[in-house]
Design a protein around this motif. Sequence first.
Motif, short mmCIF file in Angstrom:
data_model
loop_
_atom_site.label_atom_id
_atom_site.label_comp_id
_atom_site.label_asym_id
_atom_site.label_seq_id
_atom_site.Cartn_x
_atom_site.Cartn_y
_atom_site.Cartn_z
N VAL A 90 30.39 16.54 32.41
CA VAL A 90 29.36 16.50 31.37
C VAL A 90 29.55 15.28 30.48
O VAL A 90 28.58 14.58 30.13
CB VAL A 90 29.39 17.81 30.55
CG1 VAL A 90 28.47 17.69 29.33
CG2 VAL A 90 28.98 19.00 31.40
N LEU A 91 30.80 15.01 30.11
CA LEU A 91 31.06 13.84 29.26
C LEU A 91 30.68 12.54 29.98
O LEU A 91 30.14 11.61 29.36
CB LEU A 91 32.54 13.81 28.86
CG LEU A 91 32.98 14.88 27.85
CD1 LEU A 91 34.49 14.85 27.67
CD2 LEU A 91 32.29 14.68 26.51
N ASP A 92 30.94 12.46 31.28
CA ASP A 92 30.56 11.27 32.05
C ASP A 92 29.05 11.09 32.05
O ASP A 92 28.53 9.97 31.91
CB ASP A 92 31.08 11.38 33.48
CG ASP A 92 32.60 11.27 33.56
OD1 ASP A 92 33.20 10.79 32.57
OD2 ASP A 92 33.17 11.67 34.59
N MET A 93 28.31 12.21 32.22
CA MET A 93 26.86 12.13 32.22
C MET A 93 26.34 11.66 30.86
O MET A 93 25.45 10.80 30.77
CB MET A 93 26.27 13.50 32.59
CG MET A 93 24.75 13.51 32.76
SD MET A 93 23.85 13.70 31.19
CE MET A 93 24.37 15.35 30.76
N LEU A 94 26.89 12.18 29.77
CA LEU A 94 26.46 11.77 28.44
C LEU A 94 26.77 10.29 28.19
O LEU A 94 26.00 9.58 27.52
CB LEU A 94 27.14 12.65 27.38
CG LEU A 94 26.74 14.13 27.37
CD1 LEU A 94 27.60 14.92 26.39
CD2 LEU A 94 25.26 14.29 27.01
N SER A 95 27.90 9.84 28.74
CA SER A 95 28.26 8.42 28.58
C SER A 95 27.26 7.52 29.29
O SER A 95 26.85 6.48 28.76
CB SER A 95 29.68 8.19 29.11
OG SER A 95 30.03 6.82 29.03
N ARG A 96 26.84 7.95 30.50
CA ARG A 96 25.85 7.15 31.24
C ARG A 96 24.52 7.09 30.48
O ARG A 96 23.81 6.09 30.52
CB ARG A 96 25.63 7.75 32.63
CG ARG A 96 26.80 7.57 33.58
CD ARG A 96 26.38 7.88 35.01
NE ARG A 96 25.87 9.24 35.15
CZ ARG A 96 26.63 10.30 35.45
NH1 ARG A 96 27.94 10.14 35.61
NH2 ARG A 96 26.09 11.49 35.58
N GLU A 97 24.18 8.16 29.79
CA GLU A 97 22.93 8.20 29.03
C GLU A 97 23.06 7.56 27.66
O GLU A 97 22.11 7.54 26.87
CB GLU A 97 22.46 9.66 28.86
CG GLU A 97 22.06 10.34 30.15
CD GLU A 97 20.85 9.68 30.78
OE1 GLU A 97 19.90 9.34 30.03
OE2 GLU A 97 20.84 9.51 32.01
N LYS A 98 24.29 7.02 27.37
CA LYS A 98 24.56 6.36 26.09
C LYS A 98 24.29 7.29 24.90
O LYS A 98 23.70 6.87 23.89
CB LYS A 98 23.74 5.07 25.97
CG LYS A 98 24.10 4.01 27.00
CD LYS A 98 23.29 2.75 26.82
CE LYS A 98 23.75 1.64 27.74
NZ LYS A 98 23.84 1.99 29.16
N VAL A 99 24.68 8.54 25.06
CA VAL A 99 24.55 9.53 23.99
C VAL A 99 25.90 9.68 23.30
O VAL A 99 26.92 9.91 23.95
CB VAL A 99 24.08 10.89 24.54
CG1 VAL A 99 24.05 11.93 23.43
CG2 VAL A 99 22.70 10.76 25.17
N LYS A 100 25.88 9.51 22.00
CA LYS A 100 27.12 9.60 21.23
C LYS A 100 27.48 11.07 21.00
O LYS A 100 26.64 11.88 20.59
CB LYS A 100 26.95 8.89 19.89
CG LYS A 100 28.25 8.77 19.10
CD LYS A 100 28.03 7.93 17.85
CE LYS A 100 29.33 7.78 17.07
NZ LYS A 100 29.15 6.94 15.86
N VAL A 101 28.76 11.39 21.27
CA VAL A 101 29.27 12.74 21.03
C VAL A 101 29.99 12.74 19.69
O VAL A 101 31.02 12.07 19.52
CB VAL A 101 30.21 13.20 22.16
CG1 VAL A 101 30.75 14.60 21.86
CG2 VAL A 101 29.50 13.18 23.50
#
Length: 725
Positions: A669-680
């Motif tokens: 999930v974290l990898d997917m969010l990183s690809r979408e350039k979404v800040k956690v």
Amino acid sequence: MSIPRTKAAESALEPERWLDALTVRLPEAERDLVARAHAYASRAYGEGGRMMAHARGVAGVLGALRMDGESLAAALLLGVDLEKRQQREALEKAVGSDVLPLLDGVARMAPIQALRECAQTAARSSDKAAQLEALRKMLLAMVQDVRVVLVRLADQVQLLRELAAGGSEQERQDAAGDALELLAPLANRLGVWQLKWELEDLAFRCLEPDTYKSIARKLDEKRIDREAYIGEVTEVLREALAQAGIRADVMGRPKHIYSIFRKMQRKNVGFEDLSDVRAVRVLVEDTRDCYAVLGLAHQLWTPIPGEFDDYIAKPKANDYRSLHTAVVGPESRVLEVQIRTREMHRHAELGVAAHWRYKESARPDPRYDRKLSWLRSILDWREDLADAADLAESFRGELLEDSVYLLTPQGRVIDLPQGATPVDFAYRVHTDLGHRCRGARVNGQMVPLNFTLSNGQVVEIVAAKEGGPSRDWLNPALGFLRGNRARTKVRQWFNSQALDDVVAQGRAALEKELHRLGASGLGFEELASRLGHARPEDLFAAYLRGDISSRQMQIAVRGEEQPAPPAPSPPATSSESRSAGAPGVLIVGVDKLLTALGRCCKPAPPDPIVGFVTRGKGVTVHRRSCSNLKRLPGERLIAAGWSEDTREARFPVDVEIEAGGQQEVMQAVLDMLSREKVKVLGSRWQLHDLNLRIGYTLEVTGLDQLTRLLAQIRGVPGVLGARRR
């Protein structure tokens, strides 16, 4: 009340006359049942033989307890072989079907008694005591009718009478061991004290005949003197009671040899120093008279300090009630005085068996009486064992019928909840055996792991050399586990495995980050300390969860200071006023008002929103669906909306993801969010019923982006669901 020895009675009476004397108090139908059982036993054993004499002896013991006809019939038929179908059918035809369950129940108790020797091999005395207690509980749990226990106790009394007169040394040792370690404690807890006393005396005579004879001889040598002394004491007491107007019976109290021996051991004194070899018992009409007699006895003779017990105000667990006191009597001799009402005396002499007495006026309901007596006995038993060591963990006020008692191949007793399975059994024996359990044999036959176990079964676990439990065991619909203890052990195993995975993945990810920062030589312990974690394992888990930002890592590695946050730019204004603080929020009719987004609901466009005027902190903006609005004063709520231009704004939102127990899902999930350039902005996770619940705070431009992200998250392998909180 003493139990008449039937053999002596038979020498003076013909069998028919003996039978009439035994059943004289019973209704006609039950007298007929006992007569048919006696006739069947005479044909099966042969008149005049040892087995017939034993059967009549057992029936005589039960007759003294005033037991019902079915119990007496069962006593007479204990030696009949019921293994053969023809014999069983013939017996049922002769005496009916109600006696057979009693005979079957007595037969089921025999193998459990044989396990007593296994308890002797325990390394520690506490283990031996715990196993004997478990065997006693198992004996009671194995029977559905308490009369079965009374028939078995009477059978043992008669056996010991016969062995005391003759028999091999091994037979005496075995029978005496069963009596002292299993059956006499059962008799005591069921309140049948006359059986307890005779079992103990006869067993003591078989185990230590020389000591028994020595004490008996000393009692006999002093009998004339003691009887004369007791006669003098009872006469003085009778006269005093008559003058006080108290109706009472005064008599000498018999003392049991085994209790004398135990008291000599417990007090470390000789026979001559015992206080209760000389004893009297006073029976009165009511409780008030008991205390009046006590006061009178203390006026006549000097009471001995510390030798008074009030079992009327505080009865024993088995409801034994009486006053016990010791005084310095005539000629400065120690004298014990017991005082009780006649009803207390009847209860003490007949105990639980009194519940089966036939009232002359009306015939009681046997099933109802048996149920009441059984429940009372179980409650007495539980209270008596409330402090036993083997009940410390599992004692929760359960009745015995809520438990099942099982055996290991080595003869150890294992208690489990009703409905327990082989998996429950394996975890009760040892946690590691439960983890490695792969199959089970019950009484030598292979059974499935969700097989329901029954009392008295021998369970053998088939285990792998290594491995862990199955996730299916936690599925209630599959029925692998009944007890909470085993279920907790399985969950703990999976939780530990999940934590190990988190730590391993976190370590690998952290090593990669340190390599990127050129700090591979930095020790994990030092890094954990810099970041405020007690152990490296906590650091690994926190890093994988995303609790440590890249900036924090850089500061911890290179010692850089955290820069001060930039000052906020001046807010823009409009006719409706764009408020300061929260991006893109418009507060109707108010100019340049400080605003903030509510942390509880984290609104984002195009959520319908409303403002709440705080005291000194401007306006907090909430979603109209926020549950907290219901608790806020309505007069301080104001209209709010989003401005048309929020393209550059970012809004924090909370999402919740449910995934299988595999920790790789978090990284995916974290990898997917990183690809979408979404800040956690933050994360948290917990295990719930072996599934992961992951919470992320994400920075998004609005609900359109959030909807696309949730759809992508649901497509990650292992994710069971994703939603906005």
